[in-house]
Design a protein around this motif. Sequence first.
Motif, PDB file in Angstrom:
ATOM      1  N   LYS A 142       0.848  -1.184   0.000  1.00 36.28           N
ATOM      2  CA  LYS A 142       0.000   0.000   0.000  1.00 36.28           C
ATOM      3  C   LYS A 142       0.886   1.238   0.000  1.00 36.28           C
ATOM      4  N   LYS A 143       0.429   2.264  -0.675  1.00 35.06           N
ATOM      5  CA  LYS A 143       1.207   3.489  -0.790  1.00 35.06           C
ATOM      6  C   LYS A 143       1.423   4.137   0.576  1.00 35.06           C
ATOM      7  N   GLU A 144       0.422   4.056   1.459  1.00 40.66           N
ATOM      8  CA  GLU A 144       0.567   4.656   2.792  1.00 40.66           C
ATOM      9  C   GLU A 144       1.687   3.986   3.590  1.00 40.66           C
ATOM     10  N   LEU A 145       1.927   2.707   3.364  1.00 46.24           N
ATOM     11  CA  LEU A 145       3.051   2.025   4.017  1.00 46.24           C
ATOM     12  C   LEU A 145       4.370   2.423   3.367  1.00 46.24           C
ATOM     13  N   ALA A 146       4.386   2.517   2.060  1.00 43.91           N
ATOM     14  CA  ALA A 146       5.600   2.893   1.337  1.00 43.91           C
ATOM     15  C   ALA A 146       6.075   4.290   1.710  1.00 43.91           C
ATOM     16  N   GLU A 147       5.142   5.154   2.103  1.00 43.13           N
ATOM     17  CA  GLU A 147       5.507   6.518   2.501  1.00 43.13           C
ATOM     18  C   GLU A 147       6.256   6.551   3.829  1.00 43.13           C
ATOM     19  N   ARG A 148       6.324   5.425   4.527  1.00 37.33           N
ATOM     20  CA  ARG A 148       7.096   5.315   5.773  1.00 37.33           C
ATOM     21  C   ARG A 148       8.210   4.277   5.658  1.00 37.33           C
ATOM     22  N   ALA A 149       8.474   3.801   4.446  1.00 39.91           N
ATOM     23  CA  ALA A 149       9.355   2.648   4.257  1.00 39.91           C
ATOM     24  C   ALA A 149      10.783   3.011   3.889  1.00 39.91           C
ATOM     25  N   GLN A 150      11.650   2.061   4.200  1.00 41.99           N
ATOM     26  CA  GLN A 150      13.021   2.112   3.717  1.00 41.99           C
ATOM     27  C   GLN A 150      13.495   0.678   3.490  1.00 41.99           C
ATOM     28  N   LEU A 151      14.393   0.537   2.530  1.00 49.40           N
ATOM     29  CA  LEU A 151      15.059  -0.741   2.306  1.00 49.40           C
ATOM     30  C   LEU A 151      16.399  -0.665   3.024  1.00 49.40           C
ATOM     31  N   GLN A 152      16.766  -1.734   3.697  1.00 41.62           N
ATOM     32  CA  GLN A 152      18.040  -1.775   4.400  1.00 41.62           C
ATOM     33  C   GLN A 152      18.886  -2.893   3.824  1.00 41.62           C
ATOM     34  N   LEU A 153      20.064  -2.529   3.317  1.00 38.25           N
ATOM     35  CA  LEU A 153      21.027  -3.509   2.823  1.00 38.25           C
ATOM     36  C   LEU A 153      21.877  -3.916   4.019  1.00 38.25           C
ATOM     37  N   LYS A 154      21.763  -5.171   4.464  1.00 36.47           N
ATOM     38  CA  LYS A 154      22.415  -5.614   5.700  1.00 36.47           C
ATOM     39  C   LYS A 154      23.600  -6.527   5.427  1.00 36.47           C
ATOM     40  N   THR A 155      24.642  -6.327   6.236  1.00 29.62           N
ATOM     41  CA  THR A 155      25.846  -7.138   6.132  1.00 29.62           C
ATOM     42  C   THR A 155      26.459  -7.334   7.514  1.00 29.62           C
ATOM     43  N   GLY A 156      27.189  -8.407   7.667  1.00 32.90           N
ATOM     44  CA  GLY A 156      27.923  -8.665   8.902  1.00 32.90           C
ATOM     45  C   GLY A 156      29.377  -8.248   8.779  1.00 32.90           C
ATOM     46  N   THR A 157      29.731  -7.671   7.644  1.00 33.18           N
ATOM     47  CA  THR A 157      31.096  -7.216   7.394  1.00 33.18           C
ATOM     48  C   THR A 157      31.197  -5.721   7.677  1.00 33.18           C
ATOM     49  N   ASN A 158      32.198  -5.329   8.443  1.00 35.61           N
ATOM     50  CA  ASN A 158      32.408  -3.915   8.723  1.00 35.61           C
ATOM     51  C   ASN A 158      32.892  -3.240   7.436  1.00 35.61           C
ATOM     52  N   PRO A 159      32.135  -2.286   6.887  1.00 34.50           N
ATOM     53  CA  PRO A 159      32.517  -1.673   5.603  1.00 34.50           C
ATOM     54  C   PRO A 159      33.796  -0.843   5.683  1.00 34.50           C
ATOM     55  N   ARG A 160      34.191  -0.425   6.871  1.00 33.64           N
ATOM     56  CA  ARG A 160      35.427   0.363   6.992  1.00 33.64           C
ATOM     57  C   ARG A 160      36.670  -0.511   6.970  1.00 33.64           C
ATOM     58  N   THR A 161      36.570  -1.696   7.590  1.00 36.64           N
ATOM     59  CA  THR A 161      37.737  -2.576   7.678  1.00 36.64           C
ATOM     60  C   THR A 161      37.684  -3.725   6.691  1.00 36.64           C
ATOM     61  N   GLY A 162      36.478  -4.088   6.232  1.00 36.84           N
ATOM     62  CA  GLY A 162      36.317  -5.219   5.335  1.00 36.84           C
ATOM     63  C   GLY A 162      36.362  -6.559   6.047  1.00 36.84           C
ATOM     64  N   LYS A 163      36.366  -6.529   7.386  1.00 34.09           N
ATOM     65  CA  LYS A 163      36.446  -7.756   8.168  1.00 34.09           C
ATOM     66  C   LYS A 163      35.103  -8.066   8.815  1.00 34.09           C
ATOM     67  N   PRO A 164      34.811  -9.352   9.027  1.00 34.83           N
ATOM     68  CA  PRO A 164      33.570  -9.706   9.720  1.00 34.83           C
ATOM     69  C   PRO A 164      33.548  -9.110  11.125  1.00 34.83           C
ATOM     70  N   ALA A 165      32.392  -8.621  11.529  1.00 36.00           N
ATOM     71  CA  ALA A 165      32.243  -8.028  12.857  1.00 36.00           C
ATOM     72  C   ALA A 165      31.622  -9.060  13.799  1.00 36.00           C
ATOM     73  N   LEU A 166      32.140  -9.127  15.000  1.00 30.06           N
ATOM     74  CA  LEU A 166      31.581 -10.013  16.009  1.00 30.06           C
ATOM     75  C   LEU A 166      30.461  -9.299  16.740  1.00 30.06           C
ATOM     76  N   LEU A 167      29.331  -9.948  16.859  1.00 34.08           N
ATOM     77  CA  LEU A 167      28.180  -9.438  17.596  1.00 34.08           C
ATOM     78  C   LEU A 167      27.681  -8.094  17.079  1.00 34.08           C
ATOM     79  N   ALA A 168      27.833  -7.850  15.791  1.00 37.83           N
ATOM     80  CA  ALA A 168      27.330  -6.608  15.203  1.00 37.83           C
ATOM     81  C   ALA A 168      26.969  -6.858  13.749  1.00 37.83           C
ATOM     82  N   TRP A 169      26.074  -6.034  13.235  1.00 42.93           N
ATOM     83  CA  TRP A 169      25.740  -6.033  11.829  1.00 42.93           C
ATOM     84  C   TRP A 169      25.565  -4.584  11.410  1.00 42.93           C
ATOM     85  N   PHE A 170      25.654  -4.344  10.133  1.00 40.52           N
ATOM     86  CA  PHE A 170      25.616  -2.989   9.592  1.00 40.52           C
ATOM     87  C   PHE A 170      24.566  -2.924   8.490  1.00 40.52           C
TER      88      PHE A 170
END
Length: 148
Positions: free
Chosen positions: A106-134
């Motif tokens: 529904k458009k009313e839901l899309a007006e509050r929506a966002q897509l989230q691209l999720k990864t377990g790799t820290n984008p600054r270091t390129g290494k897997p993060a323990l107990l965190a996701w980005f």
Amino acid sequence: MSARKRALSSLTFFGLLLSVTVAWAIGFEIGQSKEELELKYEISVVDHGTGRVTVNLVIADEGKLKPLDSVDLVISSEDGTTRPDLSVSLATRKEDGKLRVRAHMKKELAERAQLQLKTGTNPRTGKPALLAWFYYPISVAELIKKQK
């Protein structure tokens, strides 16, 4: 208490402790831009004129987020709290070497929506993060506002 019972109790305790640590993982929003993350994607919103819209996301290159764990649709709360009304991982498919995601809502839901691209790799270091996701947020609401 006998040594055997203490050992069994300790093993049980540490077994539970190790199995629960994943639940304690915390997510961090990535503040870097699309260009800084070397992301290549196209997103479009099709308004069907029926009160419903279709969101299409095509990711040509995951950049520094590689490997992506999921693409989630998050609908923010109407009451202004930080808890979302809906958070769900979307089905993805590979086609012509690109990752494709589609959501119809529904458009009313899309007006509050966002897509989230999720990864377990820290984008600054390129290494897997323990107990965190980005996650890298892509606002569907902003796209709809631009179309008006």
